[in-house]
Write an enzyme that holds these catalytic residues in place. Structure first.
Site, PDB file in Angstrom:
ATOM      1  N   HIS A 166     -13.159  -3.824   9.098  1.00 45.39           N
ATOM      2  CA  HIS A 166     -12.782  -2.665   9.913  1.00 45.39           C
ATOM      3  C   HIS A 166     -12.090  -1.601   9.077  1.00 45.39           C
ATOM      4  CE1 HIS A 166      -9.056  -5.022   9.719  1.00 45.39           C
ATOM      5  NE2 HIS A 166      -8.419  -3.864   9.879  1.00 45.39           N
TER       6      HIS A 166
ATOM      7  N   SER B 201     -10.316  -3.332   4.512  1.00 52.61           N
ATOM      8  CA  SER B 201      -9.685  -4.477   3.844  1.00 52.61           C
ATOM      9  C   SER B 201     -10.680  -5.604   3.613  1.00 52.61           C
ATOM     10  CB  SER B 201      -8.501  -4.997   4.667  1.00 52.61           C
ATOM     11  OG  SER B 201      -7.404  -4.121   4.563  1.00 52.61           O
TER      12      SER B 201
ATOM     13  N   THR C  42      -9.003   0.899   9.753  1.00 54.17           N
ATOM     14  CA  THR C  42      -7.921   1.202  10.693  1.00 54.17           C
ATOM     15  C   THR C  42      -7.834   2.706  10.888  1.00 54.17           C
ATOM     16  OG1 THR C  42      -6.665  -0.765  10.029  1.00 54.17           O
ATOM     17  CG2 THR C  42      -5.447   0.985  11.156  1.00 54.17           C
TER      18      THR C  42
ATOM     19  N   MET D 182      -4.574   6.591   4.184  1.00 52.79           N
ATOM     20  CA  MET D 182      -5.446   6.143   3.098  1.00 52.79           C
ATOM     21  C   MET D 182      -6.546   5.277   3.725  1.00 52.79           C
ATOM     22  SD  MET D 182      -6.323   3.511   0.857  1.00 52.79           S
ATOM     23  CE  MET D 182      -4.986   2.305   0.865  1.00 52.79           C
TER      24      MET D 182
ATOM     25  N   TYR E 283      -6.363 -10.167   2.919  1.00 55.77           N
ATOM     26  CA  TYR E 283      -4.936 -10.066   3.196  1.00 55.77           C
ATOM     27  C   TYR E 283      -4.228 -11.160   2.401  1.00 55.77           C
ATOM     28  CZ  TYR E 283      -5.995  -7.269   7.429  1.00 55.77           C
ATOM     29  OH  TYR E 283      -6.421  -6.315   8.314  1.00 55.77           O
TER      30      TYR E 283
ATOM     31  N   HIS F  16      -9.413   2.824   4.348  1.00 55.22           N
ATOM     32  CA  HIS F  16      -9.904   1.697   3.557  1.00 55.22           C
ATOM     33  C   HIS F  16     -10.416   0.604   4.485  1.00 55.22           C
ATOM     34  CE1 HIS F  16      -5.827   0.513   4.700  1.00 55.22           C
ATOM     35  NE2 HIS F  16      -6.219  -0.747   4.543  1.00 55.22           N
TER      36      HIS F  16
END
Length: 198
Positions: free
Chosen positions: A43, A133, A45, A129, A136, A131
């Site tokens: 995803h 991911s 954000t 920013m 994590y 992005h």
């Protein structure tokens, strides 16, 4: 008798189309096997975690989607961050479309124009920013560099230049204190209904 309104943490995500999921998920699985970390959906954000009631969050998402137009995302390269939730990621080109989607969505969620998630306190230079991911975790700098090279060596063409159109936004429960993501779940999805003025 007054009704108690329960507030939870919600985020707004833009999801790549299913056709792009297999290769992205392969890269994510490769990193998890090597470094650990929780599984999550690919995803971008659009609005970071906000504490709201479910009704508030759902209404704001619906209102935003009525005016937001579909937009394109392009992955450019692999990057590493300094926080658990920005450990290793594919950078999304900060195009006018992507940045405007963030700005407009933030307005509907009654937030300021700059997303400070992941930025230093008081920083005026670091804003939103975009992005996607890939991992994590709390990795050392050496491990992050290894992870970055693993993705570049095995999935370089996937990261460099992959494009997709975002036609909807999703509302997710995202309590950031839950680093295993056991409580994270999708609660709503809305199609972008705005009209392009081209």
């Amino acid at each position: 008798m007054a009704t108690c309104v329960v507030e939870e943490w919600f985020s707004v995500w833009a999801m790549p189309p299913p056709a792009h999921h297999p290769r992205i998920k392969q890269a994510m699985e490769m990193l998890r096997k090597r470094f650990g970390g929780p599984e999550f959906e690919p995803h971008l954000t659009v609005v970071g975690a906000q504490k709201l009631s479910l009704a508030q969050a759902s209404d704001r998402l619906q209102n935003a989607c009525r005016l937001l137009t579909p937009f394109h995302c392009r992955l450019t390269h692999v990057g590493c961050g300094e926080t658990y939730f920005q450990c290793v990621y594919a950078v999304v080109e900060a195009s006018d479309q992507v940045m405007q989607a963030n700005l407009q969505a933030r307005r509907f969620f009654e937030l300021g124009p700059v997303d400070g998630v992941g930025s230093s306190s008081g920083s005026k230079d670091i804003g939103y920013m975009p992005h996607l991911s890939l991992l994590y975790g709390d990795l050392t700098d050496e491990e992050k560099q290894e992870a970055k090279e693993m993705v570049q060596n095995n999935f370089g063409p996937l990261i460099s230049g992959t494009q997709f159109q975002v036609n909807s936004l999703c509302l997710y429960r995202t309590d950031t204190s839950d680093k295993l993501l056991k409580s994270w779940e999708k609660v709503a999805e809305c199609q972008l209904q705005g009209k392009c003025l081209q």
